[in-house]
Design an enzyme around this catalytic site. Structure first.
Site, short mmCIF file in Angstrom:
data_model
loop_
_atom_site.label_atom_id
_atom_site.label_comp_id
_atom_site.label_asym_id
_atom_site.label_seq_id
_atom_site.Cartn_x
_atom_site.Cartn_y
_atom_site.Cartn_z
CB SER A 190 -0.86 -0.02 1.27
OG SER A 190 -1.44 1.24 1.50
CE1 TYR B 105 -3.93 -2.59 5.82
CE2 TYR B 105 -3.33 -0.27 5.67
CZ TYR B 105 -3.71 -1.45 5.06
OH TYR B 105 -3.85 -1.48 3.69
CE LYS C 111 -1.51 -4.13 3.35
NZ LYS C 111 -1.85 -5.44 2.79
C1 UD1 Z 1 -6.93 4.44 3.80
C2 UD1 Z 1 -5.86 4.01 4.78
C3 UD1 Z 1 -4.78 3.30 4.01
C4 UD1 Z 1 -5.35 2.13 3.25
C5 UD1 Z 1 -6.46 2.61 2.32
C6 UD1 Z 1 -7.16 1.46 1.67
C7 UD1 Z 1 -5.92 5.64 6.62
C8 UD1 Z 1 -5.19 6.73 7.32
N1 UD1 Z 1 -5.34 5.16 5.51
O1 UD1 Z 1 -6.38 5.41 2.93
O2 UD1 Z 1 -3.79 2.87 4.91
O3 UD1 Z 1 -4.35 1.48 2.50
O4 UD1 Z 1 -7.43 3.34 3.08
O5 UD1 Z 1 -8.02 1.91 0.69
O6 UD1 Z 1 -6.98 5.24 7.02
N2 UD1 Z 1 -12.69 10.88 3.66
C9 UD1 Z 1 -13.71 11.76 4.00
N3 UD1 Z 1 -14.85 11.26 4.53
C10 UD1 Z 1 -15.05 9.92 4.74
C11 UD1 Z 1 -14.01 9.02 4.39
C12 UD1 Z 1 -12.84 9.54 3.86
O7 UD1 Z 1 -13.57 12.97 3.82
O8 UD1 Z 1 -16.12 9.54 5.25
C13 UD1 Z 1 -11.45 11.40 3.07
C14 UD1 Z 1 -10.21 11.12 3.89
O9 UD1 Z 1 -10.01 12.14 4.84
C15 UD1 Z 1 -9.15 11.05 2.81
C16 UD1 Z 1 -9.89 10.56 1.57
O10 UD1 Z 1 -11.27 10.76 1.83
O11 UD1 Z 1 -8.69 12.36 2.55
C17 UD1 Z 1 -9.66 9.09 1.30
O12 UD1 Z 1 -9.93 8.36 2.48
P1 UD1 Z 1 -9.96 6.77 2.51
O13 UD1 Z 1 -10.84 6.26 1.42
O14 UD1 Z 1 -10.28 6.34 3.90
O15 UD1 Z 1 -8.48 6.36 2.11
P2 UD1 Z 1 -7.08 6.79 2.76
O16 UD1 Z 1 -7.26 7.40 4.08
O17 UD1 Z 1 -6.33 7.57 1.74
#
Ligand code: UD1
Length: 341
Positions: A127, A152, A156
């Site tokens: 990842s 987690y 990785k």
């Molecule tokens: C997350 C994990 C990462 C993992 C990946 C798998 C964390 C810190 N990282 O990545 O280790 O490999 O998922 O796909 O959790 N967001 C919102 N609202 C929401 C959900 C997300 O605004 O309800 C935003 C988050 O702040 C982020 C973006 O959407 O900026 C992507 O979030 P997410 O899909 O959870 O992925 P990552 O955090 O990048």
């Protein structure tokens, strides 16, 4: 020539099921193994429908060494793609031992079974989380790995190291680590896709569940980041594109094309997309309005990260092809299908 056989651990899950489809379509035999701890048979059934064949599904736990040995004895396995792992970042913080035991134990068993049969080609599902918070963007495979921000993420990093060291030490073992950016979307057939249990942690499942009415409102975590629109930027990679990268990796190994015994590739588009841009694109392509609000930043989120995919493009011969619109339309079609709408 007989078909080469690829074992897909965690093959009944979101990424594993898409990879299974692409491998089979590329002419490989596939054995799926999964302990079904985080999925039901929805995606397995979807794969069967897409391919018109029910591939072997072995229900087993990769932490069970005897079961892994039996699997390797029952099938002639030319390559393994290892997905079987726990993946909830938040849960890994509250239950670290569970994550270390499962994610490291299962991978060590794959390594040991590979060793016992005199070698194997192993693709590890890594990842972009291994890069941590970085200000030099985009990230290349040479970018430093920062200390992991969750157990987690640490699993990785450690599994990458286990693979690198095993390749060095054990004859016949070759390894490729694929560092995924943010996999999203679903198969164009809408027969397989992401099925999170409980409240989704990831952005796109939360968006689709809000749009369908399962969730009331999407919270956008933070609009005061130092980015063009204040929301975080990520590299969202279509799940079918991502799956095809695995086929390229397996082919590279089986065709003896690897330059070194252990190689790493970023699997991303190279295109940063902000949370707000993603939400707007989802609304536009699917012609709907999403209920969302701005909320405080989420602990542990990095401001921005996207891939330099040049190495995968040039060396693996793989390139992301699907547009963000196609991907978001597929994610929505999948959500509607599983909701029966
Ligand atoms: C997350 C994990 C990462 C993992 C990946 C798998 C964390 C810190 N990282 O990545 O280790 O490999 O998922 O796909 O959790 N967001 C919102 N609202 C929401 C959900 C997300 O605004 O309800 C935003 C988050 O702040 C982020 C973006 O959407 O900026 C992507 O979030 P997410 O899909 O959870 O992925 P990552 O955090 O990048």
């Amino acid at each position: 020539m007989s078909k080469k056989c690829v074992l897909v651990s965690g093959g009944a899950g979101f990424i594993g099921s898409h990879v299974t489809v692409e491998l089979y379509n590329a002419g490989y035999d596939v054995v799926i193994a999964d302990n079904m701890s985080n999925c039901d048979e929805t995606c397995y059934n979807g794969v069967s429908q897409i391919l018109g064949v029910r591939l072997p599904l072995v229900k087993m736990d990769f932490c069970d060494r005897a079961a892994v040995d039996k699997l390797f004895a029952d099938y002639h396995i030319d390559a393994v793609i290892h997905f079987a792992a726990f993946k909830a970042v938040g849960e890994s913080v509250s239950e670290p031992a569970k994550y270390y035991e499962n994610n490291l134990g299962s991978f060590l068993n794959v390594i040991e079974a590979s060793r016992a049969q005199g070698g194997c080609n192993i693709v590890f599902s890594s990842s972009a989380t291994v890069y941590g918070e970085t200000d030099k963007l985009p990230v290349t495979e040479e970018s430093p790995r920062m200390p992991a921000t969750s157990p987690y993420g640490n699993t990785k990093q450690i599994c990458e190291d286990i693979l690198r060291d095993s390749v060095k030490a054990y004859a016949g073992i070759k390894g490729i680590a694929l560092r995924y950016f943010n996999p999203i979307g679903a198969h164009p057939s809408a027969l397989i896709g992401e099925l999170p249990r409980g409240v989704p942690n990831n952005l796109v499942p939360f968006i689709t569940q809000t749009a369908i009415g399962k969730r009331e409102c999407l919270s956008i975590f933070g609009n005061d980041y130092p980015t063009p629109d204040g929301t975080c930027q990520r590299d969202y990679i279509d799940i079918v594109d991502l799956a095809k990268a695995h086929v390229c990796a397996v082919a590279r190994m089986l065709d003896g094309k690897m330059a070194e015994g252990y190689e790493i590739f970023n699997v991303g588009t190279g295109r940063p997309v902000s949370v707000l841009e993603l939400v707007n694109a989802f609304e536009k392509v699917n012609k709907l309005k999403l209920n969302y609000k701005f909320a405080p930043r989420r602990a542990g989120d990095v401001t921005a990260i996207w891939a330099d995919p040049k190495k995968a493009n040039e060396v693996l011969g793989w390139k992301a092809e699907r547009s963000i619109e196609e991907t978001l339309a597929a994610a929505w079609a999948w959500e509607k299908r599983i909701a029966g709408k």
